[in-house]
Design a protein around this motif. Structure first.
Motif, PDB file in Angstrom:
ATOM      1  N   ARG A 126       0.844  -1.202   0.000  1.00  0.00           N
ATOM      2  CA  ARG A 126       0.000   0.000   0.000  1.00  0.00           C
ATOM      3  C   ARG A 126       0.875   1.246   0.000  1.00  0.00           C
ATOM      4  O   ARG A 126       0.599   2.216  -0.737  1.00  0.00           O
ATOM      5  N   ILE A 127       1.913   1.257   0.815  1.00  0.00           N
ATOM      6  CA  ILE A 127       2.815   2.403   0.866  1.00  0.00           C
ATOM      7  C   ILE A 127       3.539   2.575  -0.460  1.00  0.00           C
ATOM      8  O   ILE A 127       3.725   3.706  -0.942  1.00  0.00           O
ATOM      9  N   ALA A 128       3.931   1.469  -1.086  1.00  0.00           N
ATOM     10  CA  ALA A 128       4.622   1.553  -2.380  1.00  0.00           C
ATOM     11  C   ALA A 128       3.748   2.259  -3.414  1.00  0.00           C
ATOM     12  O   ALA A 128       4.251   3.019  -4.251  1.00  0.00           O
ATOM     13  N   ARG A 129       2.448   2.025  -3.341  1.00  0.00           N
ATOM     14  CA  ARG A 129       1.538   2.700  -4.278  1.00  0.00           C
ATOM     15  C   ARG A 129       1.479   4.200  -4.026  1.00  0.00           C
ATOM     16  O   ARG A 129       1.135   4.972  -4.932  1.00  0.00           O
ATOM     17  N   MET A 130       1.803   4.639  -2.807  1.00  0.00           N
ATOM     18  CA  MET A 130       1.743   6.051  -2.459  1.00  0.00           C
ATOM     19  C   MET A 130       2.986   6.824  -2.885  1.00  0.00           C
ATOM     20  O   MET A 130       2.955   8.052  -3.001  1.00  0.00           O
ATOM     21  N   VAL A 131       4.088   6.122  -3.082  1.00  0.00           N
ATOM     22  CA  VAL A 131       5.351   6.786  -3.418  1.00  0.00           C
ATOM     23  C   VAL A 131       5.313   7.227  -4.874  1.00  0.00           C
ATOM     24  O   VAL A 131       4.963   6.437  -5.757  1.00  0.00           O
ATOM     25  N   PRO A 132       5.649   8.477  -5.156  1.00  0.00           N
ATOM     26  CA  PRO A 132       5.696   8.920  -6.559  1.00  0.00           C
ATOM     27  C   PRO A 132       6.580   8.002  -7.391  1.00  0.00           C
ATOM     28  O   PRO A 132       7.635   7.546  -6.920  1.00  0.00           O
ATOM     29  N   ARG A 133       6.181   7.738  -8.593  1.00  0.00           N
ATOM     30  CA  ARG A 133       6.883   6.748  -9.404  1.00  0.00           C
ATOM     31  C   ARG A 133       8.326   7.141  -9.709  1.00  0.00           C
ATOM     32  O   ARG A 133       9.171   6.266  -9.913  1.00  0.00           O
ATOM     33  N   ASP A 134       8.607   8.428  -9.724  1.00  0.00           N
ATOM     34  CA  ASP A 134       9.977   8.842 -10.012  1.00  0.00           C
ATOM     35  C   ASP A 134      10.886   8.754  -8.787  1.00  0.00           C
ATOM     36  O   ASP A 134      12.044   9.164  -8.848  1.00  0.00           O
ATOM     37  N   ARG A 135      10.360   8.197  -7.683  1.00  0.00           N
ATOM     38  CA  ARG A 135      11.159   8.041  -6.466  1.00  0.00           C
ATOM     39  C   ARG A 135      11.314   6.578  -6.048  1.00  0.00           C
ATOM     40  O   ARG A 135      11.835   6.297  -4.975  1.00  0.00           O
ATOM     41  N   LEU A 136      10.893   5.662  -6.885  1.00  0.00           N
ATOM     42  CA  LEU A 136      10.904   4.237  -6.552  1.00  0.00           C
ATOM     43  C   LEU A 136      12.178   3.548  -7.019  1.00  0.00           C
ATOM     44  O   LEU A 136      12.629   3.744  -8.157  1.00  0.00           O
ATOM     45  N   LEU A 137      12.746   2.719  -6.140  1.00  0.00           N
ATOM     46  CA  LEU A 137      13.908   1.898  -6.470  1.00  0.00           C
ATOM     47  C   LEU A 137      13.649   0.467  -6.028  1.00  0.00           C
ATOM     48  O   LEU A 137      12.797   0.209  -5.164  1.00  0.00           O
ATOM     49  N   VAL A 138      14.411  -0.472  -6.589  1.00  0.00           N
ATOM     50  CA  VAL A 138      14.359  -1.866  -6.142  1.00  0.00           C
ATOM     51  C   VAL A 138      15.756  -2.325  -5.764  1.00  0.00           C
ATOM     52  O   VAL A 138      16.756  -1.823  -6.287  1.00  0.00           O
ATOM     53  N   GLU A 139      15.813  -3.278  -4.864  1.00  0.00           N
ATOM     54  CA  GLU A 139      17.085  -3.796  -4.358  1.00  0.00           C
ATOM     55  C   GLU A 139      16.889  -5.215  -3.850  1.00  0.00           C
ATOM     56  O   GLU A 139      15.764  -5.689  -3.705  1.00  0.00           O
ATOM     57  N   THR A 140      18.025  -5.868  -3.552  1.00  0.00           N
ATOM     58  CA  THR A 140      17.951  -7.191  -2.919  1.00  0.00           C
ATOM     59  C   THR A 140      18.333  -7.164  -1.449  1.00  0.00           C
ATOM     60  O   THR A 140      17.801  -7.916  -0.652  1.00  0.00           O
ATOM     61  N   ASP A 141      19.310  -6.331  -1.077  1.00  0.00           N
ATOM     62  CA  ASP A 141      19.959  -6.406   0.238  1.00  0.00           C
ATOM     63  C   ASP A 141      20.613  -7.774   0.405  1.00  0.00           C
ATOM     64  O   ASP A 141      20.758  -8.273   1.511  1.00  0.00           O
ATOM     65  N   ALA A 142      20.961  -8.395  -0.720  1.00  0.00           N
ATOM     66  CA  ALA A 142      21.609  -9.711  -0.704  1.00  0.00           C
ATOM     67  C   ALA A 142      22.869  -9.673   0.156  1.00  0.00           C
ATOM     68  O   ALA A 142      23.579  -8.672   0.154  1.00  0.00           O
ATOM     69  N   PRO A 143      23.091 -10.752   0.902  1.00  0.00           N
ATOM     70  CA  PRO A 143      22.487 -12.093   0.828  1.00  0.00           C
ATOM     71  C   PRO A 143      21.223 -12.281   1.658  1.00  0.00           C
ATOM     72  O   PRO A 143      20.773 -13.421   1.841  1.00  0.00           O
ATOM     73  N   TYR A 144      20.645 -11.207   2.153  1.00  0.00           N
ATOM     74  CA  TYR A 144      19.456 -11.321   3.005  1.00  0.00           C
ATOM     75  C   TYR A 144      18.169 -11.132   2.197  1.00  0.00           C
ATOM     76  O   TYR A 144      18.171 -10.619   1.098  1.00  0.00           O
ATOM     77  N   LEU A 145      17.048 -11.526   2.801  1.00  0.00           N
ATOM     78  CA  LEU A 145      15.692 -11.144   2.371  1.00  0.00           C
ATOM     79  C   LEU A 145      15.353 -11.560   0.944  1.00  0.00           C
ATOM     80  O   LEU A 145      14.816 -10.778   0.164  1.00  0.00           O
TER      81      LEU A 145
END
Length: 266
Positions: A189-208
């Protein structure tokens, strides 16, 4: 292409087969990865990995768990180390009240030093925030009042107030494999609230590791799964969310597109 904006390729989990993990990421369409610093004293190791692979970049900073061990690190030292051509960010630094492995005062002190370095260099500060929303909001507002600095709320799992404060202050919000968990509807739900030009993706590998790899060792290639779910959340195709988050990551980690070619660095 996708960019894994936050992983830890220096961790022992990857030591024996690092080439394999990087190659697997490349094959999955993850064209760039940022291996994130947890100790300034280990910066030569991060830089060496980034010098070894054309698709890998690094940061410099002290994780809040070790803030009390590197209180002598100054903003000037961070600025100097960040001049390395493969270093594209400051951090990760922040507040972690879940584990409290470092005194909270030390965490706050370290965070402010990293903010000062980000303000000077205009390299993004990678922020770790866990169960410390109110204090993080207060520090971010106070420090932003002293002068703007770019930053990322990494592996976001906090509340709406911190997300919206970050957006208000011009920060990026990065989502990890946690976004894919069945129990993470509030996070989606929060991800939908974030403006699209401020969204990033990550792994935090080797975790999660994301679903369907949850419980296994995470790796940069798996950021594809998080991007797929983010696309579902936003009503975008995979190609659209890949293009969106990649453009955002390149804007955030602006130094990637302005640094000397790896051959010249080596």
């Amino acid at each position: 292409m996708l960019i894994d904006t936050h992983c830890h390729l220096d961790f022992p989990d990857f030591a024996e087969e690092l080439e394999t993990y990087v190659a697997r990421a490349d094959a999955a369409g993850v064209g760039r990865m940022v291996t994130i610093s947890t100790r300034v004293a280990r910066f030569p190791a991060y830089a060496a990995i980034a010098e070894r692979f054309a698709s890998v970049w690094c940061s410099v900073g002290t994780h809040p768990h070790g803030a009390h061990e590197e209180l002598d690190v100054t903003a000037e030292q961070l600025v100097a180390l960040s001049a390395h051509p493969r270093c594209v960010a400051i951090g990760e630094a922040g507040l972690d009240y879940h584990y409290d492995k470092s005194p909270r005062e030390a965490q706050a002190q370290g965070l402010r030093v990293h903010i000062a370095a980000a303000r000077i260099t205009q390299l993004p500060l990678v922020i770790h925030a866990r169960q410390a929303d109110d204090d993080m909001i207060a520090i971010l507002r106070e420090e932003m009042g002293k002068g703007a600095f770019p930053a990322i709320l990494h592996c976001f799992t906090a509340g709406e107030a911190l997300a919206m404060t970050g957006v208000e202050l011009g920060l990026y919000v990065s989502f990890s494999g946690i976004l894919t968990f069945k129990t993470s509807e509030e996070l989606r739900r929060i991800a939908r609230m974030v403006p699209r030009d401020r969204l990033l993706v990550e792994t935090d590998a080797p975790y999660l590791a994301p679903v369907p790899f949850r419980g296994k060792r995470n790796e940069p290639a798996y950021v594809v799964e998080t991007a797929k779910v983010l696309g579902d959340v936003l009503g975008l195709s995979f190609a659209e969310v890949a293009a969106l988050t990649t453009a955002n990551a390149r804007r955030c980690y602006w130094k990637m597109d302005h640094a000397a070619p790896l051959a010249q660095v080596a």
